[in-house]
Design a protein around this motif. Structure first.
Motif, PDB file in Angstrom:
ATOM      1  N   GLY B  77       0.800  -1.222   0.000  1.00 59.68           N
ATOM      2  CA  GLY B  77       0.000   0.000   0.000  1.00 59.68           C
ATOM      3  C   GLY B  77       0.831   1.269   0.000  1.00 59.68           C
ATOM      4  N   LEU B  78       2.144   1.131  -0.050  1.00 62.35           N
ATOM      5  CA  LEU B  78       2.986   2.325   0.092  1.00 62.35           C
ATOM      6  C   LEU B  78       3.078   3.180  -1.169  1.00 62.35           C
ATOM      7  N   VAL B  79       3.037   2.537  -2.320  1.00 58.99           N
ATOM      8  CA  VAL B  79       3.186   3.296  -3.571  1.00 58.99           C
ATOM      9  C   VAL B  79       2.128   4.395  -3.622  1.00 58.99           C
ATOM     10  N   LEU B  80       2.558   5.586  -3.921  1.00 55.46           N
ATOM     11  CA  LEU B  80       1.656   6.732  -3.890  1.00 55.46           C
ATOM     12  C   LEU B  80       0.632   6.641  -5.018  1.00 55.46           C
ATOM     13  N   GLU B  81      -0.454   7.396  -4.856  1.00 53.97           N
ATOM     14  CA  GLU B  81      -1.529   7.345  -5.853  1.00 53.97           C
ATOM     15  C   GLU B  81      -1.032   7.708  -7.243  1.00 53.97           C
ATOM     16  N   SER B  82      -0.035   8.574  -7.286  1.00 54.84           N
ATOM     17  CA  SER B  82       0.533   8.987  -8.577  1.00 54.84           C
ATOM     18  C   SER B  82       1.305   7.851  -9.245  1.00 54.84           C
ATOM     19  N   GLY B  83       1.533   6.770  -8.481  1.00 57.15           N
ATOM     20  CA  GLY B  83       2.294   5.658  -9.036  1.00 57.15           C
ATOM     21  C   GLY B  83       3.766   5.722  -8.674  1.00 57.15           C
ATOM     22  N   SER B  84       4.192   6.848  -8.087  1.00 60.38           N
ATOM     23  CA  SER B  84       5.613   6.943  -7.736  1.00 60.38           C
ATOM     24  C   SER B  84       5.858   6.297  -6.364  1.00 60.38           C
ATOM     25  N   LEU B  85       7.118   5.990  -6.124  1.00 61.05           N
ATOM     26  CA  LEU B  85       7.471   5.317  -4.884  1.00 61.05           C
ATOM     27  C   LEU B  85       7.270   6.235  -3.674  1.00 61.05           C
ATOM     28  N   HIS B  86       6.930   5.614  -2.548  1.00 59.45           N
ATOM     29  CA  HIS B  86       6.884   6.323  -1.268  1.00 59.45           C
ATOM     30  C   HIS B  86       8.309   6.791  -0.955  1.00 59.45           C
ATOM     31  N   PRO B  87       8.462   7.941  -0.287  1.00 58.81           N
ATOM     32  CA  PRO B  87       9.813   8.422   0.023  1.00 58.81           C
ATOM     33  C   PRO B  87      10.705   7.367   0.677  1.00 58.81           C
ATOM     34  N   LEU B  88      10.128   6.522   1.532  1.00 61.15           N
ATOM     35  CA  LEU B  88      10.945   5.473   2.157  1.00 61.15           C
ATOM     36  C   LEU B  88      11.444   4.460   1.126  1.00 61.15           C
ATOM     37  N   GLN B  89      10.595   4.117   0.190  1.00 53.35           N
ATOM     38  CA  GLN B  89      11.011   3.176  -0.859  1.00 53.35           C
ATOM     39  C   GLN B  89      12.112   3.809  -1.713  1.00 53.35           C
ATOM     40  N   ARG B  90      11.918   5.089  -2.031  1.00 52.02           N
ATOM     41  CA  ARG B  90      12.895   5.821  -2.850  1.00 52.02           C
ATOM     42  C   ARG B  90      14.265   5.863  -2.164  1.00 52.02           C
ATOM     43  N   THR B  91      14.256   6.246  -0.876  1.00 52.57           N
ATOM     44  CA  THR B  91      15.552   6.404  -0.203  1.00 52.57           C
ATOM     45  C   THR B  91      16.204   5.045   0.069  1.00 52.57           C
ATOM     46  N   PHE B  92      15.403   4.000   0.276  1.00 49.03           N
ATOM     47  CA  PHE B  92      15.999   2.662   0.436  1.00 49.03           C
ATOM     48  C   PHE B  92      16.766   2.285  -0.834  1.00 49.03           C
ATOM     49  N   VAL B  93      16.216   2.647  -1.992  1.00 43.94           N
ATOM     50  CA  VAL B  93      16.904   2.375  -3.263  1.00 43.94           C
ATOM     51  C   VAL B  93      18.132   3.279  -3.376  1.00 43.94           C
ATOM     52  N   ASP B  94      17.917   4.563  -3.132  1.00 41.79           N
ATOM     53  CA  ASP B  94      19.000   5.534  -3.339  1.00 41.79           C
ATOM     54  C   ASP B  94      20.205   5.280  -2.421  1.00 41.79           C
ATOM     55  N   TYR B  95      19.941   4.830  -1.193  1.00 43.83           N
ATOM     56  CA  TYR B  95      21.032   4.653  -0.237  1.00 43.83           C
ATOM     57  C   TYR B  95      21.585   3.226  -0.229  1.00 43.83           C
ATOM     58  N   GLY B  96      21.131   2.406  -1.128  1.00 41.85           N
ATOM     59  CA  GLY B  96      21.630   1.029  -1.162  1.00 41.85           C
ATOM     60  C   GLY B  96      21.260   0.253   0.077  1.00 41.85           C
ATOM     61  N   ALA B  97      20.046   0.520   0.600  1.00 46.63           N
ATOM     62  CA  ALA B  97      19.617  -0.131   1.834  1.00 46.63           C
ATOM     63  C   ALA B  97      18.999  -1.504   1.570  1.00 46.63           C
ATOM     64  N   VAL B  98      19.054  -1.946   0.344  1.00 46.77           N
ATOM     65  CA  VAL B  98      18.451  -3.226  -0.035  1.00 46.77           C
ATOM     66  C   VAL B  98      19.515  -4.115  -0.656  1.00 46.77           C
ATOM     67  N   GLN B  99      19.638  -5.331  -0.129  1.00 48.57           N
ATOM     68  CA  GLN B  99      20.449  -6.285  -0.883  1.00 48.57           C
ATOM     69  C   GLN B  99      19.560  -7.441  -1.327  1.00 48.57           C
ATOM     70  N   CYS B 100      19.408  -8.452  -0.503  1.00 42.78           N
ATOM     71  CA  CYS B 100      18.566  -9.569  -0.967  1.00 42.78           C
ATOM     72  C   CYS B 100      17.094  -9.196  -0.944  1.00 42.78           C
ATOM     73  N   GLY B 101      16.725  -8.239  -0.077  1.00 41.43           N
ATOM     74  CA  GLY B 101      15.371  -7.727  -0.081  1.00 41.43           C
ATOM     75  C   GLY B 101      14.376  -8.442   0.813  1.00 41.43           C
ATOM     76  N   PHE B 102      14.785  -9.513   1.433  1.00 38.55           N
ATOM     77  CA  PHE B 102      13.825 -10.290   2.241  1.00 38.55           C
ATOM     78  C   PHE B 102      13.332  -9.493   3.447  1.00 38.55           C
ATOM     79  N   CYS B 103      14.226  -8.746   4.074  1.00 41.53           N
ATOM     80  CA  CYS B 103      13.842  -7.984   5.270  1.00 41.53           C
ATOM     81  C   CYS B 103      13.201  -6.650   4.922  1.00 41.53           C
ATOM     82  N   THR B 104      13.343  -6.232   3.659  1.00 43.65           N
ATOM     83  CA  THR B 104      13.015  -4.844   3.291  1.00 43.65           C
ATOM     84  C   THR B 104      11.558  -4.446   3.561  1.00 43.65           C
TER      85      THR B 104
END
Lengths: 301, 156
Positions: B77-104
């Motif tokens: 439910g996080l993706v915004l109505e406009s279809g763009s990523l929620h700021p948390l999703q965006r910054t997780f991508v931008d900061y390399g906070a995701v590797q395997c993604g299971f915990c994400t």
């Protein structure tokens, strides 16, 4: 998992009590975090879970109105008369209460260290007490303040000091058709200092190797009027170290006296060997941590 | 079986659930929302974290029957109505906070619950809020940075 498990959600204390007395093998739950793990691992197989989560007026911190949804009891409970906690108050509610942090710091510390934030958001103080684990953090904190339990049963309500509630690991004086309703904590009085130390390997999301609490209330001349020392995981249940308390009471509080209380608490501790820690280590750490929590409480300065 | 009605990501749902089912299995199996993951099944790893009535919970320990009448938010439910990523999703991508993604998904939902309540957390508060989410890949530094950056972003 037991196939026959029922899950019931009574809307009042009376309804909950009636379910508990009519269904054999029914167990009351609030957050259910620990009970659920027990069911999943087949350690417990209750016939029914009676959820206390939807009963109004069981989740409040009085007189801290911020988390209070309790009507009709605010009168007569003021800052001067201690605190009344609804049994379904979550550890997170206590953690978020600046009022609790100010007035009952050791309870605040104990509740803030339970599990993760996700667990604290659901797990209740009443559940932590009734679950009666030897490591129950909130109980070790509440023992410092002479908390009394308000228990509702078929014959009405009764009160029991928390210090008399535990019988052994997972065993309490709560009857099968009774529920814990409230935790009453008297005003500890001015010049009260308290601290709780959860001794763990990790900084978070850990069960304690040892829980140590201390509280001293000084009189106007700086003498110890009342002392409480409580220990978790140091016996089969959360306990007070009455012997250490005796060392402190009536004396002028000094670092040496605090150290002596630690020696006496350690000498009398009913430490056990468990896979989480050995008895000799626990005894040694009681000796170290009792004076440390007294110092951290600020009572020495 | 019990019939429960609750709201998931803004949509009301009604379904029959077993009394011994947890919320996680209802989300995963009945509603086919695969974001929340089962890691430990005992409330210790946080991979199953979702938000119920505004607070983060481990859905593996949350009785499904107890979700009746409540408001549940999942990572879907996080993706915004406009279809763009929620700021948390965006910054997780931008900061390399995701590797395997299971915990994400769990990390992001714990972070969202924190920021919804405390929009301006310090580093320590972020660490406390995420202490119940275990990641075995990234070492946490990037995750904490991403949450702090998202908090800044969401203030704009």
């Amino acid at each position: 998992m037991a196939a026959a498990l029922d899950y019931l959600r009574p809307a009042s204390v009376a309804e909950a009590l009636s379910l508990l007395s009519t269904i054999e093998g029914a167990q009351p739950v609030a957050g259910a975090t620990d009970v659920w793990v027990g069911i999943r691992s087949k350690k417990h197989s209750p016939k029914a879970l009676v959820s206390l989560k939807n009963i109004p007026n069981l989740r409040f911190i009085l007189p801290d109105r911020e988390t209070d949804a309790y009507e009709g009891r605010a009168e007569g409970v003021t800052g001067d008369s201690g605190v009344l906690l609804g049994a379904a108050t979550t550890h997170g509610d206590v953690e978020d209460s600046a009022w609790m942090k100010t007035h009952f710091p050791a309870v605040h510390q104990a509740c803030s260290g339970v599990g993760s934030r996700q667990v604290r958001n659901v797990a209740t103080v009443g559940g932590n007490i009734c679950n009666a684990a030897p490591c129950a953090d909130s109980a070790v904190g509440l023992l410092l303040y002479d908390a009394t339990l308000v228990i509702a049963g078929p014959a009405g309500e009764r009160e029991l000091p928390l210090s008399e509630f535990f019988v052994g690991p997972g065993e309490t004086r709560l009857g099968p058709a009774e529920i814990l309703k409230e935790v009453k904590v008297p005003n500890p009085g001015p010049r009260t200092y308290a601290w709780y130390w959860k001794h763990t390997r990790r900084k978070g999301v850990e069960l304690p190797l040892l829980g140590v609490g201390a509280r001293v209330t000084l009189d106007a001349d700086g003498m110890v009027e009342k002392a409480r020392v409580s220990l978790g995981v140091c016996a089969p249940m959360p306990t007070r170290s009455y012997e250490a308390e005796k060392v402190l009471e009536g004396q002028k509080l000094t670092a040496e006296l605090a150290a002596e209380a630690g020696e006496v608490a350690a000498a009398n501790a009913l430490v056990r060997d468990t896979w989480r820690g050995r008895g000799w280590y626990r005894r040694e750490m009681v000796r170290v941590l009792v004076p440390r929590v007294i110092k951290l409480s600020g009572a020495l300065s | 079986m019990k019939t429960i009605t609750f709201t998931v990501n803004g949509n009301p749902v009604t379904l029959d659930v077993s009394e011994d089912a947890n919320l996680l299995s209802v989300l995963n199996d009945d509603l086919e929302l695969a974001g929340a993951k089962e890691g430990c099944g005992a409330g210790e790893c946080g991979a199953c974290t979702v938000i119920v009535d505004g607070v983060a919970v481990t859905s593996c320990l949350y009785p499904a029957c107890e979700a009746d009448g409540r408001v549940v938010e999942t990572v879907e439910g996080l993706v915004l109505e406009s279809g763009s990523l929620h700021p948390l999703q965006r910054t997780f991508v931008d900061y390399g906070a995701v590797q395997c993604g299971f915990c994400t998904p769990g990390m992001v939902m714990s972070a969202k619950a924190l920021l919804d309540k405390y929009p301006n957390p310090n580093e320590q508060e972020v660490k406390v809020a995420l202490a119940g989410n275990i990641c075995r890949c990234t070492g946490y530094t990037q995750i904490v940075e991403a949450v702090l950056a998202a908090a800044e972003e969401m203030k704009k």
